[in-house]
Design an enzyme around this catalytic site. Sequence first.
Site, PDB file in Angstrom:
ATOM      1  N   HIS A   1       3.800   6.319  -6.909  1.00 13.72           N
ATOM      2  CA  HIS A   1       2.966   7.352  -7.527  1.00 13.72           C
ATOM      3  C   HIS A   1       3.674   8.715  -7.394  1.00 13.72           C
ATOM      4  O   HIS A   1       3.826   9.460  -8.374  1.00 13.72           O
ATOM      5  CB  HIS A   1       1.602   7.388  -6.824  1.00 13.72           C
ATOM      6  CG  HIS A   1       0.573   8.230  -7.503  1.00 13.72           C
ATOM      7  ND1 HIS A   1      -0.692   8.424  -6.996  1.00 13.72           N
ATOM      8  CD2 HIS A   1       0.613   8.963  -8.652  1.00 13.72           C
ATOM      9  CE1 HIS A   1      -1.383   9.215  -7.804  1.00 13.72           C
ATOM     10  NE2 HIS A   1      -0.607   9.561  -8.817  1.00 13.72           N
TER      11      HIS A   1
ATOM     12  N   HIS B   1       0.839  -1.205   0.000  1.00 12.71           N
ATOM     13  CA  HIS B   1       0.000   0.000   0.000  1.00 12.71           C
ATOM     14  C   HIS B   1       0.879   1.262   0.000  1.00 12.71           C
ATOM     15  O   HIS B   1       0.747   2.138  -0.851  1.00 12.71           O
ATOM     16  CB  HIS B   1      -0.906  -0.022   1.239  1.00 12.71           C
ATOM     17  CG  HIS B   1      -1.824   1.149   1.355  1.00 12.71           C
ATOM     18  ND1 HIS B   1      -3.146   1.089   1.002  1.00 12.71           N
ATOM     19  CD2 HIS B   1      -1.620   2.423   1.791  1.00 12.71           C
ATOM     20  CE1 HIS B   1      -3.719   2.267   1.204  1.00 12.71           C
ATOM     21  NE2 HIS B   1      -2.806   3.101   1.699  1.00 12.71           N
ATOM     22  N   GLU B   2       1.813   1.313   0.954  1.00  8.62           N
ATOM     23  CA  GLU B   2       2.655   2.515   1.078  1.00  8.62           C
ATOM     24  C   GLU B   2       3.616   2.656  -0.108  1.00  8.62           C
ATOM     25  O   GLU B   2       3.901   3.755  -0.549  1.00  8.62           O
ATOM     26  CB  GLU B   2       3.435   2.507   2.403  1.00  8.62           C
ATOM     27  CG  GLU B   2       2.563   2.534   3.655  1.00  8.62           C
ATOM     28  CD  GLU B   2       1.557   3.681   3.711  1.00  8.62           C
ATOM     29  OE1 GLU B   2       1.745   4.695   3.004  1.00  8.62           O
ATOM     30  OE2 GLU B   2       0.557   3.565   4.436  1.00  8.62           O
TER      31      GLU B   2
ATOM     32  N   HIS C   1       1.767   4.377  -2.905  1.00  6.33           N
ATOM     33  CA  HIS C   1       1.834   5.836  -2.751  1.00  6.33           C
ATOM     34  C   HIS C   1       3.207   6.358  -3.186  1.00  6.33           C
ATOM     35  O   HIS C   1       3.325   7.343  -3.900  1.00  6.33           O
ATOM     36  CB  HIS C   1       1.651   6.224  -1.277  1.00  6.33           C
ATOM     37  CG  HIS C   1       0.245   6.157  -0.788  1.00  6.33           C
ATOM     38  ND1 HIS C   1      -0.800   6.798  -1.430  1.00  6.33           N
ATOM     39  CD2 HIS C   1      -0.302   5.562   0.310  1.00  6.33           C
ATOM     40  CE1 HIS C   1      -1.922   6.579  -0.755  1.00  6.33           C
ATOM     41  NE2 HIS C   1      -1.646   5.834   0.295  1.00  6.33           N
TER      42      HIS C   1
END
Length: 596
Positions: free
Chosen positions: A394, A387-388, A391
């Site tokens: 991105h 998940h991190e 980020h």
Amino acid sequence: MNQVPKRSDVPAEHRWNLEDLFPNQQAWDQEHQEVKDALKDIGRFHGKLNDPAAIKQCFELEDKISQHTERLYVYANMKHHEDMADPTYQALSDKSKKLSVEAGEATSFISPEILSLSDDQLHKLVNDPQLAFYKRTLEELIREKQHVLSKAEEALLAQVGNLSQAPSTIYGMINNADIKFPKVKNEKGEEVELTHGRYIQFLESRNRDVRKQAFEAMYGTYAKQKNTIGSTLAANVTKNIFYSKVRKYPSTLEMSLFGDNIKKEVYTNLIDTIHESLPLMHRYMELRRKLMKVDKLHMYDLFAPLVEEYDLEVTYEEAKKTVKESLKPLGEEYLKTLQGGFEGGWIDIYENEGKRNGAYSWGAFGTHPYVLLNHKDNLNSMFTLTHEMGHALHSYLSDASQPYRYAQYTIFLAEVASTLNEALLMDYLLKKSTDKKEKMYLLTYYMDQFRTTVFRQTMFAEFEKIIHEKAEQGETLTPQLLSQIYYDLNVQYYGKDMAVDQDIEMEWARIPHFYNSFYVYKYATGFSAATSFAKQILDEGQPAVDRYLGFLKSGGSDYSINILKKAGVDMSTPEPIKQAMSVFKELLEQMEALAK
């Protein structure tokens, strides 16, 4: 229990490398001084922002101030998060916050001064070749102009700003400081004080009496405060209506969506499409009831485990390998960057004394992003890692592809990349799993993410829409009305076959997000967009991957809806939500087959 190490004992390979931001304290101090000097310098543009050359220079200096202030702020706070008890970095963090406030004040004249120009002058500036790079900034100012008031009115509104925080501040005090919950019995029969933090742990208990008792204690406590909390929520709605009228918006909802330039249909499509899919949710509730072997499913059964304790031990090294394997569909470029992040000092891995809890991805333009973890060797931590890193990549790709002014993506887009990574990891684990128990555990984990992130947040979004519309039509929001609306929505979302306990009518009183109005829908749209991307990538391969990488590189170079649309997810239509619901249906069918 292993002893949690002191920060000084954490080996270098387990720490992030903040020297990539600033090699030492001296370099930080020097940059801090440079920003201070630039803040004095920007004042020379006062009264001159009607000339293209002056505007260009002013914007350039504003970008420089903003970029360096951000770097100083990020470094100081990440150092502070390594050990929150260390006074040196507490002080540095405070110093960086003060500088941010000063920078905000020093540059606050820019937008109002440009907006004071006539429409004719503004349109000339937009088309001026000297300002071509800032065209999007200027167009955005023009879009906002219709809702900006005169100088005197804006000054008055700025003073009202402190008052407008009151509902949220008062609610925060009641909810965090004043409200006291009773003691409840845990699984061992010991009396333990109920707290916000322990509530979910109680709801995840295998013992139904423990769950029921915690549930009733929680909402019974809120019911005693219903008049006070009802008043704070009603006051918050009144505040929103005041601003929407003063700033000439058609409604509070449209005012909230204006910043991201999102049409009302995006919000209403979400609610309507989820309504169409509620039979699937009701089917999931029925399956949950069967698996739990209970006559009636109650509201306090929603977080209870469906699989006997299933411990999946995943070390950090294994988690990295698995995450990398699961992200192979995203192609070589993505994997190479991911590996660079794993090896390049991006990640602070384990817990240490005084370290900030939780996890996040953060960073500053000009250096790679950073990820803070508190890794435990379990499934949850592996999902947190992917998940991190979603980020982080991105941010990395947006920063590498966009200039500073247009690199930052909006909150509307923020959860897409992180949730997509989770979807690909889940798909990989489910395809690989041969153990029935493991598969059921994974499916439950994923189904509950859909339930809490898509269905539940949409229900919250619908509640907000209803109460604002009622207030806009002149109805008084009494606690009884709030509870009635909230209870009816729960019956609609969870289904008539479920025992929707009356106590749930008070849940609106414990949701702090309602004071950040019309925000929660972004969780549901972000999750839906990510699920739609994942489906396209797994079904189509390279063309979908190329579109998705284009999305990751777009930053904030266009409006959020347009960025997603170019990449193949059109949130102005119900399609992505329907795609997400088709994935939910597939998962449900897999679970039903396993349960036979």
